[in-house]
Design an enzyme around this catalytic site. Structure first.
Site, PDB file in Angstrom:
ATOM      1  N   ASP A  70      -9.248  -8.858 -20.113  1.00  0.00           N
ATOM      2  CA  ASP A  70      -8.553  -9.077 -18.854  1.00  0.00           C
ATOM      3  C   ASP A  70      -7.859 -10.423 -18.969  1.00  0.00           C
ATOM      4  OD1 ASP A  70      -8.022  -7.957 -16.210  1.00  0.00           O
ATOM      5  OD2 ASP A  70      -8.890  -9.812 -15.485  1.00  0.00           O
ATOM      6  N   ARG A 182      -5.095 -14.819 -25.794  1.00  0.00           N
ATOM      7  CA  ARG A 182      -5.658 -13.571 -26.324  1.00  0.00           C
ATOM      8  C   ARG A 182      -6.046 -13.729 -27.801  1.00  0.00           C
ATOM      9  NH1 ARG A 182      -3.438 -10.380 -23.246  1.00  0.00           N
ATOM     10  NH2 ARG A 182      -1.415 -10.959 -24.017  1.00  0.00           N
TER      11      ARG A 182
HETATM   12  P1  IMP Z   1      -3.846  -7.682 -18.913  1.00  0.00           P
HETATM   13  O1  IMP Z   1      -5.089  -7.918 -18.147  1.00  0.00           O
HETATM   14  O2  IMP Z   1      -3.950  -8.151 -20.326  1.00  0.00           O
HETATM   15  O3  IMP Z   1      -3.283  -6.315 -18.808  1.00  0.00           O
HETATM   16  O4  IMP Z   1      -2.728  -8.666 -18.338  1.00  0.00           O
HETATM   17  C1  IMP Z   1      -2.500  -8.806 -16.979  1.00  0.00           C
HETATM   18  C2  IMP Z   1      -1.160  -9.448 -16.736  1.00  0.00           C
HETATM   19  O5  IMP Z   1      -1.193 -10.822 -17.067  1.00  0.00           O
HETATM   20  C3  IMP Z   1      -0.018  -8.896 -17.532  1.00  0.00           C
HETATM   21  O6  IMP Z   1       0.511  -7.738 -16.946  1.00  0.00           O
HETATM   22  C4  IMP Z   1       0.968 -10.043 -17.462  1.00  0.00           C
HETATM   23  O7  IMP Z   1       1.586 -10.083 -16.222  1.00  0.00           O
HETATM   24  C5  IMP Z   1       0.054 -11.245 -17.545  1.00  0.00           C
HETATM   25  N1  IMP Z   1      -0.113 -11.705 -18.939  1.00  0.00           N
HETATM   26  C6  IMP Z   1      -1.259 -11.672 -19.670  1.00  0.00           C
HETATM   27  N2  IMP Z   1      -1.063 -12.173 -20.888  1.00  0.00           N
HETATM   28  C7  IMP Z   1       0.245 -12.533 -20.948  1.00  0.00           C
HETATM   29  C8  IMP Z   1       1.044 -13.102 -21.989  1.00  0.00           C
HETATM   30  O8  IMP Z   1       0.617 -13.366 -23.118  1.00  0.00           O
HETATM   31  N3  IMP Z   1       2.336 -13.318 -21.655  1.00  0.00           N
HETATM   32  C9  IMP Z   1       2.867 -13.025 -20.454  1.00  0.00           C
HETATM   33  N4  IMP Z   1       2.166 -12.476 -19.463  1.00  0.00           N
HETATM   34  C10 IMP Z   1       0.849 -12.235 -19.695  1.00  0.00           C
END
Ligand code: IMP
Length: 199
Positions: A70, A182
């Protein structure tokens, strides 16, 4: 343990995760490949809680060792918004052009020293025998003054890296993985899992 399920439908993420976990001989399988479908209610209040909720739900459905992540963007001058709501903020279907423009607008007149922000990523790994691990890391920067760069996704075009003098969306993918929230959290999880495999 030779194989781990990863609770995501995002192919880009899978590719990155596979490359990192291959180093310890771990096969990373997507939910689709494993034929698992699960309704996940992400109602945690932190990145770590939400990653654990996803991993637990998919582990319960599959009976396999399961990882989930997340992540999101935390903007200090916006009281931590969009935070754990980064994907849903202003609506899931709203384009990042519009979301990024809104963040830039909200920060109009805010001086450099108060534009600090970070991406946060939590990775959870849950075993059928009850073992649970979470690794969390951040990618520190600040909100810039415009959108720049064509790489990355989401909020990358407004995320400025003062030490590099560029925006996150201007980094090549490998360069971003080296320093990103990440990349760092995944490598920490790889080392935790290496210990588990050796132990
Ligand atoms: P998730 O939980 O990894 O799906 O990410 C949730 C949201 O955080 C994504 O849809 C992006 O809006 C934002 N996000 C997470 N990591 C990144 C990144 O490395 N670059 C840009 N936006 C990010």
């Amino acid at each position: 343990m030779k194989r781990v399920l990863f609770a995501t439908g995002n192919e880009g993420k899978l590719k990155e995760i596979r490359a990192i976990m291959a180093e310890i001989g771990l096969d990373v399988v997507s939910m689709k490949e494993a034929g698992i479908r699960a309704d996940i209610v992400e109602d945690g209040t932190t990145f770590a809680e939400n990653a654990l909720i996803k991993a637990r739900t998919v582990m319960a459905a599959s009976g396999e060792v399961t990882m989930a992540d997340d992540s999101g963007l935390v903007v200090d001058a916006m009281g931590g918004e969009p935070g754990i709501y980064s994907a849903r903020w202003m609506g899931e279907e709203t384009s990042y052009r519009i979301k990024n423009a809104e963040i830039l607008r909200r920060l109009e007149g805010v001086p450099d020293g108060e534009r600090s922000a970070r991406f946060v990523c939590a990775i959870a790994c849950v075993f059928p025998d009850g073992r649970e691990f979470v690794c969390e890391d951040t990618f520190e920067g600040r909100i810039g003054y415009e959108e720049r760069g064509a790489n990355g996704f989401g909020y990358d075009p407004i995320f400025y890296l003062p030490e590099r003098g560029c925006y996150s969306a201007e980094l090549a993918p490998e360069a971003k993985n080296e320093i990103s929230h990440r990349g760092k959290a995944l490598r920490a999880m790889r080392e935790k899992l290496r210990d588990q495999l050796e132990g």
